[in-house]
Design an enzyme around this catalytic site. Structure first.
Site, short mmCIF file in Angstrom:
data_model
loop_
_atom_site.label_atom_id
_atom_site.label_comp_id
_atom_site.label_asym_id
_atom_site.label_seq_id
_atom_site.Cartn_x
_atom_site.Cartn_y
_atom_site.Cartn_z
N ASN A 44 -26.97 -24.29 4.25
CA ASN A 44 -27.30 -22.92 3.86
C ASN A 44 -28.63 -22.43 4.41
O ASN A 44 -28.86 -21.22 4.49
CB ASN A 44 -27.30 -22.83 2.32
CG ASN A 44 -27.95 -21.56 1.81
OD1 ASN A 44 -27.38 -20.47 1.92
ND2 ASN A 44 -29.16 -21.68 1.27
N TYR A 65 -30.01 -13.57 15.12
CA TYR A 65 -29.31 -13.91 13.88
C TYR A 65 -27.80 -13.92 14.10
O TYR A 65 -27.09 -14.86 13.71
CB TYR A 65 -29.70 -12.91 12.79
CG TYR A 65 -29.21 -13.26 11.41
CD1 TYR A 65 -29.89 -14.19 10.63
CD2 TYR A 65 -28.07 -12.66 10.88
CE1 TYR A 65 -29.45 -14.52 9.35
CE2 TYR A 65 -27.63 -12.98 9.60
CZ TYR A 65 -28.32 -13.90 8.84
OH TYR A 65 -27.87 -14.22 7.58
N ILE A 94 -29.49 -17.66 -2.15
CA ILE A 94 -28.13 -18.17 -2.27
C ILE A 94 -28.11 -19.66 -2.57
O ILE A 94 -27.30 -20.13 -3.37
CB ILE A 94 -27.35 -17.86 -0.97
CG1 ILE A 94 -27.16 -16.35 -0.82
CG2 ILE A 94 -25.99 -18.55 -0.98
CD1 ILE A 94 -26.57 -15.93 0.52
N LYS A 138 -25.30 -17.12 13.82
CA LYS A 138 -24.24 -17.14 12.82
C LYS A 138 -22.85 -17.19 13.46
O LYS A 138 -21.94 -17.83 12.92
CB LYS A 138 -24.37 -15.92 11.89
CG LYS A 138 -25.61 -15.94 11.00
CD LYS A 138 -25.64 -17.17 10.11
CE LYS A 138 -26.79 -17.13 9.11
NZ LYS A 138 -26.82 -18.31 8.22
N ASP A 140 -37.27 -30.34 6.71
CA ASP A 140 -37.03 -29.27 7.69
C ASP A 140 -35.70 -29.58 8.38
O ASP A 140 -35.55 -30.65 9.00
CB ASP A 140 -38.18 -29.27 8.71
CG ASP A 140 -38.06 -28.15 9.73
OD1 ASP A 140 -36.96 -27.59 9.90
OD2 ASP A 140 -39.09 -27.82 10.37
N VAL A 141 -34.75 -28.66 8.31
CA VAL A 141 -33.41 -28.94 8.86
C VAL A 141 -33.39 -29.02 10.38
O VAL A 141 -32.38 -29.41 10.97
CB VAL A 141 -32.38 -27.90 8.39
CG1 VAL A 141 -32.24 -27.93 6.88
CG2 VAL A 141 -32.72 -26.50 8.89
N ARG A 201 -21.19 -26.49 -13.59
CA ARG A 201 -19.82 -27.00 -13.52
C ARG A 201 -19.77 -28.53 -13.52
O ARG A 201 -18.71 -29.12 -13.32
CB ARG A 201 -19.13 -26.45 -12.26
CG ARG A 201 -18.95 -24.93 -12.30
CD ARG A 201 -18.42 -24.40 -10.97
NE ARG A 201 -18.35 -22.94 -10.99
CZ ARG A 201 -17.28 -22.23 -10.65
NH1 ARG A 201 -16.16 -22.86 -10.29
NH2 ARG A 201 -17.30 -20.92 -10.67
N GLY A 202 -20.94 -29.16 -13.68
CA GLY A 202 -20.96 -30.60 -13.86
C GLY A 202 -21.34 -31.43 -12.65
O GLY A 202 -21.31 -32.66 -12.71
N THR A 229 -31.50 -11.05 -1.86
CA THR A 229 -32.35 -12.23 -1.70
C THR A 229 -33.69 -11.82 -1.10
O THR A 229 -33.86 -10.69 -0.62
CB THR A 229 -31.69 -13.25 -0.76
OG1 THR A 229 -31.54 -12.66 0.54
CG2 THR A 229 -30.32 -13.67 -1.28
#
Length: 293
Positions: A82, A146, A13, A150, A55-56, A24-25, A181
């Site tokens: 994401n 998970y 994603i 979420k 690493d987030v 889209r610029g 994915t």
């Protein structure tokens, strides 16, 4: 033209959203754990994209990365949190470290990403998009960590939206069903997932093209939407969650395939894939190098 930072941008994603937003610029900062893949994605996009290994879950690493992005692009208008990982297993069977890694990345990683970028996004009266999941509203077996993460990410986005509205900064939350994915393919290859899908409605389990998720995110960014989703039926499921969730629980309680799937998950728990990790050696090497690649 906006500067958009996307975590988990090497694949799936994140990579698809980057592709559509670039078309889209927009300018793109691609953030993740796989430097070679990130560099490849940036090269495929062009001069308005750059790769940043990070690493987030690492606060200091995120601070360095955000500083490098601001130096490269002059600021950040949009952040898309994401990055995510998943496991297959039950609360009883998963190793605690594997269970907690999903929460660390999918929930605390979202918070740390947003926290690190917030001053820059607010300065530009920009947009924060938290990528949650339909699992934020409908919670199945074998995915407790998970769903937990979420659901927390959704709650975080809802609270943050109210905090930032007076400052002119918008906050969105993305909800996706099963998308084609690597993460979903990995999960589907497990015998427990195969058994769980045996008699379930195909329209629920059939993954939709990743392009659909990318389109939803691109539209969300450009319209500063509070909520985006794909496929279309996810919107109805969200609206009816108070009805659908009890029905789901009742069905699962009397489904022989669901019981067999749980048994298989107990026998063969699977942790976070290697591409969703960063070794101590790699982290030490990153600490001694610039964040921008």
């Amino acid at each position: 033209m906006s500067v958009v930072m996307i975590t988990g941008a090497a694949r799936g994603i994140g990579a698809e959203s980057a592709k559509q937003l670039y078309a889209r610029g927009h300018e793109l900062a691609l953030v993740g754990l796989e430097p070679a893949e990130l560099e490849a994605r940036a090269a495929e996009l062009g001069a308005r994209a750059a790769a940043f290994e990070c690493d987030v879950t690492d606060r200091d690493g995120l601070a360095r990365t955000v500083a490098a992005i601001v130096e490269r692009f002059g600021g950040i208008d949009v952040v898309i949190a994401n990055a995510g990982v998943a496991t297959v297993g039950t609360v009883s069977s998963l190793d605690p470290e594997e269970f907690e890694r999903v929460v660390e990345v999918n929930l605390l990683g979202v918070y740390r990403t947003v926290k690190a970028t917030l001053p820059h996004v607010v300065e530009r009266r920009g947009y924060v998009l938290v990528v949650a999941s339909l699992a934020a509203a409908l919670h199945g077996g074998m995915m407790a960590n998970y769903a937990m993460a979420k659901a927390g990410a959704e709650a975080f986005a809802n609270s943050l939206r109210q905090e930032l509205a007076p400052q002119g900064t918008a906050v969105g939350c993305a909800y996706f069903g099963f998308i084609d994915t690597d993460m979903v393919r990995d999960a589907y290859s497990h015998p427990a997932s195969e058994r769980a899908r045996r008699n379930a409605p195909g329209w629920i389990w059939k993954p939709i093209p990743v392009a659909a998720a990318g389109t939803a995110i691109a539209r969300g960014v450009e319209d500063r939407r509070a909520r985006v989703w794909a496929p279309r039926w996810v919107g109805a499921a969200l609206a009816l969650r108070g009805i659908v969730m009890p029905l789901l629980e009742r069905r699962q309680a009397h489904d022989a395939d669901a019981a067999a799937a749980l048994e298989l998950a107990d026998q063969q728990p699977v942790g976070v894939p290697e591409r969703g990790r960063q070794s101590d050696a790699a982290r030490s090497a990153q600490d001694s190098m610039p964040s921008s690649r």
